[in-house]
Design an enzyme around this catalytic site. Structure first.
Site, PDB file in Angstrom:
ATOM      1  N   ASP A 123       0.815  -1.271  -0.085  1.00 36.47           N
ATOM      2  CA  ASP A 123       0.122   0.127  -0.088  1.00 36.47           C
ATOM      3  C   ASP A 123       0.866   1.377  -0.199  1.00 36.47           C
ATOM      4  OD1 ASP A 123      -2.476   1.986  -0.224  1.00 36.47           O
ATOM      5  OD2 ASP A 123      -2.875   1.022   1.725  1.00 36.47           O
ATOM      6  N   ASN A 126     -10.586  -2.945  -6.990  1.00 38.46           N
ATOM      7  CA  ASN A 126      -9.875  -2.195  -7.092  1.00 38.46           C
ATOM      8  C   ASN A 126     -10.135  -1.934  -8.461  1.00 38.46           C
ATOM      9  OD1 ASN A 126      -6.290  -3.317  -6.230  1.00 38.46           O
ATOM     10  ND2 ASN A 126      -7.574  -1.192  -5.956  1.00 38.46           N
TER      11      ASN A 126
HETATM   12  C1  FPP Z   1      -2.234  -0.182  -3.283  1.00 38.92           C
HETATM   13  O1  FPP Z   1      -1.673   1.484  -3.497  1.00 38.92           O
HETATM   14  C2  FPP Z   1      -1.569  -0.700  -4.816  1.00 38.92           C
HETATM   15  C3  FPP Z   1      -2.219  -1.355  -5.913  1.00 38.92           C
HETATM   16  C4  FPP Z   1      -4.183  -1.393  -5.096  1.00 38.92           C
HETATM   17  C5  FPP Z   1      -1.822  -1.848  -6.482  1.00 38.92           C
HETATM   18  C6  FPP Z   1      -0.034  -3.063  -6.073  1.00 38.92           C
HETATM   19  C7  FPP Z   1       0.517  -3.495  -7.439  1.00 38.92           C
HETATM   20  C8  FPP Z   1       1.320  -3.087  -7.332  1.00 38.92           C
HETATM   21  C9  FPP Z   1       2.812  -3.049  -6.846  1.00 38.92           C
HETATM   22  C10 FPP Z   1       2.390  -2.953  -9.288  1.00 38.92           C
HETATM   23  C11 FPP Z   1       2.048  -4.917  -9.206  1.00 38.92           C
HETATM   24  C12 FPP Z   1       3.090  -5.842 -10.349  1.00 38.92           C
HETATM   25  C13 FPP Z   1       3.621  -6.373  -9.272  1.00 38.92           C
HETATM   26  C14 FPP Z   1       4.798  -7.228 -10.246  1.00 38.92           C
HETATM   27  C15 FPP Z   1       4.193  -7.152  -7.700  1.00 38.92           C
HETATM   28  P1  FPP Z   1      -2.579   2.620  -3.625  1.00 38.92           P
HETATM   29  O2  FPP Z   1      -2.118   2.436  -5.124  1.00 38.92           O
HETATM   30  O3  FPP Z   1      -3.681   2.730  -3.020  1.00 38.92           O
HETATM   31  O4  FPP Z   1      -1.838   3.451  -2.471  1.00 38.92           O
HETATM   32  P2  FPP Z   1      -1.800   4.934  -2.086  1.00 38.92           P
HETATM   33  O5  FPP Z   1      -3.073   4.503  -0.945  1.00 38.92           O
HETATM   34  O6  FPP Z   1      -1.389   5.543  -1.969  1.00 38.92           O
HETATM   35  O7  FPP Z   1      -3.521   5.847  -3.532  1.00 38.92           O
END
Ligand code: FPP
Length: 242
Positions: A22, A70
């Protein structure tokens, strides 16, 4: 390379670590970059962390890559995450003989594009012979959805006559989950300062230690994993006993 202190060499790392990756969006926003740049940095943090888990001898690493919720994000952001996953899996397929990582996917892959779904299935099939570390990607995954699907499958088997209701216990139910056959995570890490479970491994984390950290996922590194493992070792795990 992280601390790898004397203490951590004596105390074994958890066998199974799960991570809610996250903070990618906030990381990007702080830099005036698009959210997809945050996910790209998050994918790098995942590579670092998976490599370090292998160095430490962690047997299972489960990461929350995309939740059932998501899909509410913009098409551009969703496609950005899917492209990163595809790139990673293509690279992992190339390096398979070198890295010996086994891949599994937890979640309902039917909503993914046919080529990404096929790539996931190929990665699973081709890597099943490797046992250094097993990476479980939670993709279109929700803990409640997983439990409902397991319950439905069991009910269907009862209706078909191949199971009896009284056979069902916690052990058997666990076999109907995506994680069937894999030990529960001892440690669940959530970076970014949020203190929520967010529908992640609801059944499997019944007795897990949760470590919430302030670092944003793209900045997460070996030192943070060392700190989380150290915190885990400090906890007195009683599993409901005294
Ligand atoms: C949450 O952070 C993260 C996600 C919804 C996506 C996670 C995906 C990756 C790390 C890339 C996937 C690829 C690989 C190779 C693992 P957020 O976007 O909700 O962050 P925020 O809360 O700060 O908005």
């Amino acid at each position: 390379m992280g601390l790898f202190s004397k203490k951590k060499r004596i105390l074994p790392p958890p066998r199974h670590i799960a991570i809610i990756m996250d903070g990618n969006g906030r990381w990007a926003k702080k830099r005036g970059m698009p959210r997809t740049a945050g996910h790209a940095a998050g994918a790098e943090a995942f590579r670092r962390t998976a490599n370090y888990c292998r160095t430490l001898g962690v047997r299972y690493l489960t990461v929350y890559a995309f939740s059932t919720e998501n899909w509410k994000r913009s098409e551009e952001e969703i496609q950005g995450i899917m492209i990163l996953l595809r790139q990673y899996l293509e690279e992992a397929m190339r390096d398979m003989e070198k890295n010996h990582v086994c891949f599994r996917f937890f979640g309902d892959l039917s909503r993914l594009s046919p080529d990404l779904k096929q790539l996931c299935r190929d990665a699973e099939a081709r890597s099943s012979q490797y046992h250094d570390v097993q990476v479980n990607f939670c993709l279109n995954y929700g803990g409640r959805d997983e439990i409902v699907k397991a319950a439905r499958q069991f009910a269907e088997e009862v209706a078909a006559g191949s199971r009896r209701p009284e056979e069902l216990d916690e052990n058997l139910f666990g076999q109907y989950l995506y994680s069937g056959g894999i030990p529960d995570p001892e440690l669940v890490i959530r970076p970014s300062g949020e203190k929520r479970i967010s529908n992640f491994l609801l059944w499997q984390s019944a007795y897990s230690e949760y470590v919430f950290m302030n670092v944003l996922w793209p900045d997460f590194g070996p030192k943070d994993l060392d700190d989380a493992i150290e915190e885990y070792h400090k906890r007195d795990r009683r599993f409901g006993g005294v």
